[in-house]
Enzyme design. Structure first.
Site, mmCIF file in Angstrom:
data_model
loop_
_atom_site.group_PDB
_atom_site.id
_atom_site.type_symbol
_atom_site.label_atom_id
_atom_site.label_comp_id
_atom_site.label_asym_id
_atom_site.label_seq_id
_atom_site.Cartn_x
_atom_site.Cartn_y
_atom_site.Cartn_z
ATOM 1 C CB THR A 224 -0.890 0.028 1.267
ATOM 2 O OG1 THR A 224 -1.640 -1.179 1.344
ATOM 3 C CG2 THR A 224 -1.829 1.216 1.257
ATOM 4 N N GLY A 254 -9.164 -5.103 2.213
ATOM 5 C CA GLY A 254 -8.146 -5.047 3.245
ATOM 6 C C GLY A 254 -8.258 -3.789 4.073
ATOM 7 C CB THR A 275 2.431 -0.802 4.236
ATOM 8 O OG1 THR A 275 2.421 -1.691 3.115
ATOM 9 C CG2 THR A 275 3.818 -0.809 4.856
#
Length: 359
Positions: A224, A254, A275
């Protein structure tokens, strides 16, 4: 006359201090400055794009959108934007979120199909609705109605090739558990015997097949961009964008579009970006925890470490990382299961710099 001159000198000094604060966001004794851009990973072009915007007067929200859009266009690591991370059906979908740390407004999209501009879609949700999150094809329809280009296929030759190789490997690894496939790639059905075995038998039982989650997650299988920006007025915003976990079960969302998990901002306190294994991390809202800890007086470094340790105590094999930045621009990171890097651009820097954090 001397008193008048003294007063004039005082006013001039005070005016200089105010101007200095407006330009750098720093007064004597503070450790940071702004404008400031912080992002997960060495996504330097994205950081520079955000920096250019905020340094030229854009708001924190607009600069975050510029930075995350750059990563979507560049398809950072193949895990942001279109053309990466196919799901079990070979399709790429987008999750994204933007949060204004002044108003606490959030706009997000999840499992969005056919629209490549995830972060722009998230901003449209924030600007033009009273909702926080739109999902799936309805998020796509909304985005198109608000002027974003689409519909278009978000797959690429690379993502299709990756999916074909996975199919040839009998669809391994995947995210299923406690199931029996009709064939090597499904469809899958619940296995009641396996559920009984997992709850009553020892780990030596061959029916008990619980793999390490770290097998599923890595820099190029799931990632991410999570970005925080402090603008010239000290306002803070965060944004995220991702195409999710590779070979995820269709419909999976997610932590990317979840405020408090992948990112969180409060202009009175600071911001956080995260992340990693979003399915685990979203259960702990680590970025909300980081900002809460800083509100209670923790330094960014300690707040980030504390949030990561809370997850690791319950899931020692999880993989993830966090950056934290307070309202003065002091930043730090923490990670578990991998070496983490995050990027920063501040007024003292001639270009974005990468900071490395060891687990």
């Amino acid at each position: 006359m001397e008193l008048l001159a003294s007063n004039n000198r005082f006013r001039a000094s005070a005016l200089l201090l105010v101007l200095l604060f407006q330009v750098t966001g720093r007064v004597a004794g503070e450790s940071g400055s702004y404008p400031l851009v912080v992002s997960t990973w060495p996504f330097l072009e994205a950081v520079e794009r955000a920096w250019s915007a905020v340094n030229n007067g854009s708001s924190a929200v607009d600069a975050v959108v510029e930075g995350c859009s750059a990563c979507e266009e560049l398809r950072c690591d193949g895990t942001v934007g279109p053309g990466g991370s196919p799901d079990e059906n070979g399709e790429t979908t987008i999750d994204a979120m933007v949060m204004d740390g002044v108003t606490m407004e959030v706009g997000a999209v999840a499992a969005m199909r056919y629209i490549k501009d995830g972060i722009k879609a998230a901003r449209l949700v924030m600007r033009h609705t009273q909702h926080t999150l739109l999902v799936g094809e309805k998020a796509s329809a909304f985005s198109i109605s608000m002027g974003l280009p689409g519909p278009e296929d978000l797959s690429s030759s690379e993502s299709i090739e990756k999916w074909n190789k996975w199919k040839e490997n009998n669809c391994q690894p995947n995210f299923w558990k406690n199931v029996v496939p009709v064939n090597s790639c499904g469809p899958y059905h619940s296995n009641d015997l396996m559920l009984v075995a997992e709850t009553t038998c020892s780990g030596d039982d061959p029916m008990r097949t619980v793999g390490l989650r770290s097998n599923h997650f890595g820099l190029h299988s799931h990632d991410t961009i999570s970005m925080a920006v402090i603008d010239k007025f000290g306002h803070i915003a965060v944004g995220t964008s991702t195409n999710g976990a590779t070979f995820k079960i269709p419909g999976r969302v997610g932590d990317g579009p979840i405020a408090g998990s992948s990112a969180y901002a409060d202009s009175d306190i600071g911001a956080c970006g995260a992340t990693g294994d979003g399915d685990i991390m979203m259960r702990f809202l680590p970025c909300y925890q980081v900002v809460k800890s800083m509100r209670l007086g923790m330094e960014p470094k300690d707040a980030a470490k504390d949030a990561i340790s809370r997850i690791a105590r319950k899931f020692p094999d999880f993989i993830g990382a966090i950056f934290a930045v307070n309202k003065n621009g002091t930043h730090a990171g923490a990670c578990h299961g991998w070496t983490f890097q995050y990027s920063v651009r501040s007024p003292e820097m001639h270009h974005a710099e990468v900071f490395t954090v060891l687990p």
